[in-house]
Scaffold this active site. Structure first.
Site, PDB file in Angstrom:
ATOM      1  N   SER A 111      17.310 -15.095 -33.728  1.00  0.00           N
ATOM      2  CA  SER A 111      16.922 -14.518 -32.433  1.00  0.00           C
ATOM      3  C   SER A 111      15.635 -15.093 -31.850  1.00  0.00           C
ATOM      4  O   SER A 111      15.090 -14.533 -30.891  1.00  0.00           O
ATOM      5  CB  SER A 111      16.798 -12.989 -32.525  1.00  0.00           C
ATOM      6  OG  SER A 111      18.055 -12.423 -32.866  1.00  0.00           O
TER       7      SER A 111
ATOM      8  N   GLY B 141      18.938 -20.304 -37.138  1.00  0.00           N
ATOM      9  CA  GLY B 141      19.524 -19.020 -37.456  1.00  0.00           C
ATOM     10  C   GLY B 141      20.357 -18.430 -36.328  1.00  0.00           C
ATOM     11  O   GLY B 141      20.453 -18.982 -35.225  1.00  0.00           O
ATOM     12  N   HIS B 142      20.940 -17.275 -36.610  1.00  0.00           N
ATOM     13  CA  HIS B 142      21.842 -16.627 -35.664  1.00  0.00           C
ATOM     14  C   HIS B 142      21.111 -16.182 -34.400  1.00  0.00           C
ATOM     15  O   HIS B 142      19.958 -15.774 -34.444  1.00  0.00           O
ATOM     16  CB  HIS B 142      22.516 -15.412 -36.324  1.00  0.00           C
ATOM     17  CG  HIS B 142      21.544 -14.372 -36.783  1.00  0.00           C
ATOM     18  ND1 HIS B 142      20.915 -14.435 -38.011  1.00  0.00           N
ATOM     19  CD2 HIS B 142      21.095 -13.251 -36.187  1.00  0.00           C
ATOM     20  CE1 HIS B 142      20.126 -13.378 -38.134  1.00  0.00           C
ATOM     21  NE2 HIS B 142      20.215 -12.646 -37.039  1.00  0.00           N
ATOM     22  N   ASN B 143      21.817 -16.302 -33.269  1.00  0.00           N
ATOM     23  CA  ASN B 143      21.332 -15.845 -31.964  1.00  0.00           C
ATOM     24  C   ASN B 143      20.101 -16.600 -31.460  1.00  0.00           C
ATOM     25  O   ASN B 143      19.444 -16.146 -30.518  1.00  0.00           O
ATOM     26  CB  ASN B 143      21.025 -14.339 -31.967  1.00  0.00           C
ATOM     27  CG  ASN B 143      22.264 -13.509 -32.199  1.00  0.00           C
ATOM     28  OD1 ASN B 143      22.432 -12.940 -33.281  1.00  0.00           O
ATOM     29  ND2 ASN B 143      23.148 -13.458 -31.216  1.00  0.00           N
TER      30      ASN B 143
END
Length: 343
Positions: free
Chosen positions: A257, A237-239
């Site tokens: 994250s 996923g993102h970050n």
């Protein structure tokens, strides 16, 4: 490629038992090996096959060497030795540099003479290619992507805008790196998309498996450290940040994250929640659900093994009764000891 047993021993730092001039022409398993093959014994469950193997030579430990019916290469870690031997006997694939006529390349892109661009691949404006890059057929490289030296993109890979790929990285077919992250806000029952303004930064010597997806960051970048190995059908996923030399098996899902440390191993089909941290040198066994941070190195497991269906259904019924049974036990203990039960 063929080589003598002595040449292979020198390449993997092993001791030769037998004829060092013996010619090795291929590799195989203990069960299926024939004359000219090199095999290995690393797992004790395959020990019964050692006595009957037809291999010309076996990579094994000093403990097992006296029982080997053929020539041997003795090494502390037979599996690692076998991996090194296979790499020595089968060097990486070569390619003929050039640009296929069916490739579509923006005029701003400079293609080094020792690169290859396959048919149907599209390179948008501002793409930066280092020497010895291989881009297979049907790849889509969005604007301002940077690709490091000797990196290989196999068929139908998508690299989205602004992604940076390091050197000697391998991206397998169907992988998508840099798609938008799954960020949403709810307004009166309708979902509003949060734009993804970050990118994905991939280090050197990384391998990304087929149909794996790595989302771009929302405000900052998603980061994949040097030497990370990612299997097929993994969702990152993102970050997310993944530390150097971590290995991730197939079908793992890592929510946004999360921060994964260095030298970790994550077993297949595991799920890691967002916004948590996993320390360096953590091993997570297959099908584990990780919902809280792991701050200490070690082996962690969460999951249920398959069992007989009838027994499973009985256990599930009992599982639903656990709270009730626990309360009865507390009351029974209180009655026996005279202690007051706390509400």
């Amino acid at each position: 490629m063929s080589a003598t047993l002595g040449e292979i021993a020198a390449a993997i730092t092993a001791e030769v038992i037998g004829d060092a001039e013996l010619l090795i022409e291929g590799v195989a398993t203990l069960q299926n090996a024939a004359k000219g093959h090199l095999t290995f014994l690393a797992n004790r469950r395959y020990y019964p096959h050692l006595a009957s193997t037809s291999a010309s030579a076996v990579i094994l430990s000093a403990q097992d060497a006296p029982h080997c019916p053929s020539a041997a290469l003795v090494i502390g870690d037979p599996y690692l030795g076998f991996v090194k031997a296979v790499r020595y006997l089968t060097p990486g694939p070569d390619f003929t540099p050039g640009v296929h006529p069916a490739a579509v390349i923006d005029p701003s892109v400079r293609v080094p003479e020792d690169c290859y661009i396959g048919p149907g691949s599209i390179l948008a404006a501002g793409v930066s290619l280092s020497p010895q890059v291989y881009i297979g057929p049907g790849c889509c490289i969005d604007p301002h992507v940077t690709i490091g030296t000797a990196t290989r993109l196999l068929a139908h890979v998508v690299i989205a805008q602004g992604v940076v790929l390091g050197e000697r990285t391998i991206i397998h077919p169907g992988a998508v790196i840099g798609a938008d992250g799954f960020g949403m806000a709810n307004e009166a029952g309708a979902w509003l998309k949060l734009p993804s303004l970050g990118a994905v930064i991939v280090g050197d010597d990384v391998e990304v498996g087929a149909n794996t997806t790595i989302d771009r960051g929302t405000l900052e970048n998603t980061r994949i450290g040097d030497g990370v190995k990612i299997d097929n059908q993994v969702q990152i996923g993102h970050n997310v940040t993944i530390g150097a030399h971590t290995a991730i098996a197939a079908q793992v899902g890592i929510a946004g994250s999360a921060r994964i440390g260095k030298y970790c191993m994550i077993g297949g089909a595991s799920a890691i929640s967002g916004h948590i941290q996993i320390a360096d040198n953590v091993i997570i066994t297959g099908m584990s659900g990780v919902s809280n941070s792991i701050k200490t190195a070690g082996v962690y497991s969460a999951g249920l093994v398959a069992t007989d269906n009838t027994l499973w259904r009985k256990n599930i019924v009992r599982f639903k009764q656990l709270d009730k049974l626990a309360r009865k036990l507390i009351l029974l203990e209180a009655a026996m000891t005279g202690h007051k039960v706390q509400d």
